[in-house]
Design a protein around this motif. Structure first.
Motif, PDB file in Angstrom:
ATOM      1  N   UNK A 110       2.274  16.035  15.645  1.00 46.10           N
ATOM      2  CA  UNK A 110       1.873  15.350  16.879  1.00 46.10           C
ATOM      3  C   UNK A 110       0.839  14.261  16.638  1.00 46.10           C
ATOM      4  N   UNK A 111       0.314  14.183  15.415  1.00 47.88           N
ATOM      5  CA  UNK A 111      -0.705  13.180  15.096  1.00 47.88           C
ATOM      6  C   UNK A 111      -0.152  12.020  14.265  1.00 47.88           C
ATOM      7  N   UNK A 112       1.114  12.035  13.967  1.00 49.49           N
ATOM      8  CA  UNK A 112       1.683  11.002  13.103  1.00 49.49           C
ATOM      9  C   UNK A 112       1.581   9.604  13.715  1.00 49.49           C
ATOM     10  N   UNK A 113       1.763   9.501  15.019  1.00 50.94           N
ATOM     11  CA  UNK A 113       1.663   8.182  15.657  1.00 50.94           C
ATOM     12  C   UNK A 113       0.248   7.624  15.530  1.00 50.94           C
ATOM     13  N   UNK A 114      -0.754   8.500  15.653  1.00 43.90           N
ATOM     14  CA  UNK A 114      -2.140   8.058  15.476  1.00 43.90           C
ATOM     15  C   UNK A 114      -2.390   7.690  14.011  1.00 43.90           C
ATOM     16  N   UNK A 115      -1.784   8.457  13.101  1.00 50.33           N
ATOM     17  CA  UNK A 115      -1.958   8.173  11.677  1.00 50.33           C
ATOM     18  C   UNK A 115      -1.391   6.806  11.319  1.00 50.33           C
ATOM     19  N   UNK A 116      -0.326   6.419  11.965  1.00 53.29           N
ATOM     20  CA  UNK A 116       0.257   5.093  11.729  1.00 53.29           C
ATOM     21  C   UNK A 116      -0.741   3.998  12.109  1.00 53.29           C
ATOM     22  N   UNK A 117      -1.371   4.143  13.264  1.00 54.87           N
ATOM     23  CA  UNK A 117      -2.397   3.174  13.667  1.00 54.87           C
ATOM     24  C   UNK A 117      -3.565   3.186  12.677  1.00 54.87           C
ATOM     25  N   UNK A 118      -3.895   4.369  12.239  1.00 52.65           N
ATOM     26  CA  UNK A 118      -5.018   4.572  11.317  1.00 52.65           C
ATOM     27  C   UNK A 118      -4.796   3.809  10.013  1.00 52.65           C
ATOM     28  N   UNK A 119      -3.651   4.023   9.371  1.00 50.17           N
ATOM     29  CA  UNK A 119      -3.417   3.380   8.073  1.00 50.17           C
ATOM     30  C   UNK A 119      -3.216   1.873   8.219  1.00 50.17           C
ATOM     31  N   UNK A 120      -2.706   1.440   9.361  1.00 52.82           N
ATOM     32  CA  UNK A 120      -2.534   0.009   9.598  1.00 52.82           C
ATOM     33  C   UNK A 120      -3.869  -0.732   9.536  1.00 52.82           C
ATOM     34  N   UNK A 121      -4.932  -0.037   9.894  1.00 49.67           N
ATOM     35  CA  UNK A 121      -6.254  -0.663   9.918  1.00 49.67           C
ATOM     36  C   UNK A 121      -6.846  -0.834   8.522  1.00 49.67           C
ATOM     37  N   UNK A 122      -6.258  -0.161   7.519  1.00 49.11           N
ATOM     38  CA  UNK A 122      -6.813  -0.195   6.162  1.00 49.11           C
ATOM     39  C   UNK A 122      -5.697  -0.445   5.141  1.00 49.11           C
ATOM     40  N   UNK A 123      -5.138  -1.625   5.117  1.00 51.80           N
ATOM     41  CA  UNK A 123      -3.971  -1.895   4.255  1.00 51.80           C
ATOM     42  C   UNK A 123      -4.236  -1.782   2.763  1.00 51.80           C
ATOM     43  N   UNK A 124      -5.496  -1.827   2.349  1.00 51.44           N
ATOM     44  CA  UNK A 124      -5.814  -1.742   0.925  1.00 51.44           C
ATOM     45  C   UNK A 124      -6.387  -0.389   0.509  1.00 51.44           C
ATOM     46  N   UNK A 125      -6.450   0.550   1.444  1.00 51.90           N
ATOM     47  CA  UNK A 125      -6.995   1.878   1.157  1.00 51.90           C
ATOM     48  C   UNK A 125      -5.875   2.838   0.752  1.00 51.90           C
ATOM     49  N   UNK A 157       9.502   8.144   8.974  1.00 50.23           N
ATOM     50  CA  UNK A 157      10.183   6.948   8.475  1.00 50.23           C
ATOM     51  C   UNK A 157       9.400   5.676   8.788  1.00 50.23           C
ATOM     52  N   UNK A 158       8.542   5.742   9.792  1.00 47.26           N
ATOM     53  CA  UNK A 158       7.727   4.569  10.153  1.00 47.26           C
ATOM     54  C   UNK A 158       6.735   4.206   9.058  1.00 47.26           C
ATOM     55  N   UNK A 159       6.459   5.136   8.142  1.00 47.59           N
ATOM     56  CA  UNK A 159       5.497   4.871   7.072  1.00 47.59           C
ATOM     57  C   UNK A 159       6.122   4.173   5.869  1.00 47.59           C
ATOM     58  N   UNK A 160       7.417   3.936   5.923  1.00 47.88           N
ATOM     59  CA  UNK A 160       8.096   3.323   4.778  1.00 47.88           C
ATOM     60  C   UNK A 160       7.513   1.960   4.431  1.00 47.88           C
ATOM     61  N   UNK A 161       6.995   1.255   5.423  1.00 45.84           N
ATOM     62  CA  UNK A 161       6.513  -0.125   5.202  1.00 45.84           C
ATOM     63  C   UNK A 161       5.109  -0.183   4.597  1.00 45.84           C
ATOM     64  N   UNK A 162       4.404   0.944   4.584  1.00 40.59           N
ATOM     65  CA  UNK A 162       3.006   0.933   4.139  1.00 40.59           C
ATOM     66  C   UNK A 162       2.928   1.363   2.679  1.00 40.59           C
ATOM     67  N   UNK A 163       2.858   0.397   1.796  1.00 45.85           N
ATOM     68  CA  UNK A 163       2.889   0.672   0.355  1.00 45.85           C
ATOM     69  C   UNK A 163       1.655   1.428  -0.129  1.00 45.85           C
ATOM     70  N   UNK A 164       0.593   1.426   0.661  1.00 44.02           N
ATOM     71  CA  UNK A 164      -0.638   2.123   0.277  1.00 44.02           C
ATOM     72  C   UNK A 164      -0.654   3.576   0.734  1.00 44.02           C
ATOM     73  N   UNK A 165       0.414   4.036   1.389  1.00 39.40           N
ATOM     74  CA  UNK A 165       0.479   5.402   1.902  1.00 39.40           C
ATOM     75  C   UNK A 165       1.486   6.215   1.082  1.00 39.40           C
ATOM     76  N   UNK A 166       1.019   7.324   0.547  1.00 39.97           N
ATOM     77  CA  UNK A 166       1.825   8.224  -0.262  1.00 39.97           C
ATOM     78  C   UNK A 166       2.042   9.533   0.501  1.00 39.97           C
TER      79      UNK A 166
END
Length: 274
Positions: free
Chosen positions: A141-156, A181-190
């Protein structure tokens, strides 16, 4: 080099560790490096990452002391108060130690978008200057918030623990899958392939129960952003260490040797800068 990217140690305290309830009697005891080393050797692992379970500075010191004594503990993921005014000073204290990154138990916060608090995000912004990673421990239930979270830190560098704990025992996948699947675009997220057996039926799970969930993270993250973690000793409520390894080994048995090496160590080495 094969690395277990996610495991824990603790001296059991029934008050502090109240999350280990009566249904989890198998892990209501102490777990130290001596207990894990036997499993690592038996399964061809050269080392592990020790991850916090209690949110305290004392636990950081506990894990760092263990890492100093046991060479197989290749790194530690600890905890700090990211909302503290002196967060930069707190992070600086761990430079030159086995501390590789940090985690906050976001899954336990009543405020489901806790990670988006300005004060918390301000603290996260300090990680990059020290080269630290961040483990994202959440429920679906927190994945949508996590997407916003990682978007704010593209180099982290971020890693999602335990596939964000999908509802495997209920065989629910659709909503979780779309969000992952929404996280596929964020290369900094494993993502860690870990913690699955405790999200399944503890007594009668089968390897194939996990296939659609692993399929999804492979599709989203690709092999080079995935890493194996046992989640030992938590996994012991549902499976032996070797069984947890076997689930992932069997799934990736048809993948190339290079891809298998990435899952079982290469990616963890790169992510945690081991």
């Amino acid at each position: 080099m094969r690395i277990d990217a996610h495991q824990h140690f603790w001296k059991f305290n029934p008050v502090r560790d109240e999350w280990i309830d009566d249904s989890m009697t198998a892990i209501r005891r102490d777990f130290y490096p001596e207990n894990l080393e036997v499993e690592l050797v038996a399964n061809g692992m050269a080392g592990s990452i020790a991850v916090q379970s209690d949110q305290s500075i004392s636990e950081n010191e506990f894990h760092l002391e263990l890492a100093q004594k046991h060479q197989f503990i290749r790194g530690v993921v600890g905890w700090v108060d990211f909302q503290a005014a002196d967060i930069s000073e707190q992070l600086a204290r761990y430079k030159g130690t086995p501390m590789k990154g940090f985690r906050h138990v976001l899954q336990g916060e009543q405020q489901r978008d806790f990670m988006l608090r300005p004060a918390f995000m301000k603290g996260i912004a300090e990680l990059a200057a020290f080269g630290y990673t961040f483990d994202i421990l959440i429920y679906p239930d927190q994945l949508a918030y996590a997407k916003q979270f990682v978007e704010a830190f593209p180099d982290q560098p971020f890693v999602i623990d335990h596939l964000a704990k999908p509802l495997i025992r209920d065989k629910k996948i659709d909503v979780w899958k779309n969000d992952i699947l929404a996280f596929s675009r964020y290369e900094n997220v494993f993502c860690k392939i870990s913690g699955m057996v405790t999200e399944a039926q503890w007594v009668d799970w089968k390897n194939q129960d996990f296939t659609p969930y692993i399929d999804t993270v492979v599709e989203s993250f690709g092999v080079n952003r995935l890493m194996f973690g046992s989640d030992w000793p938590v996994c012991l409520v549902a499976a032996r260490y070797a069984e947890v390894v076997d689930i992932v080994t069997q799934y990736f048995s048809t993948f190339s040797r290079i891809e298998q090496e990435a899952i079982f160590g290469g990616t963890a080495i790169r992510f945690y800068n081991l």
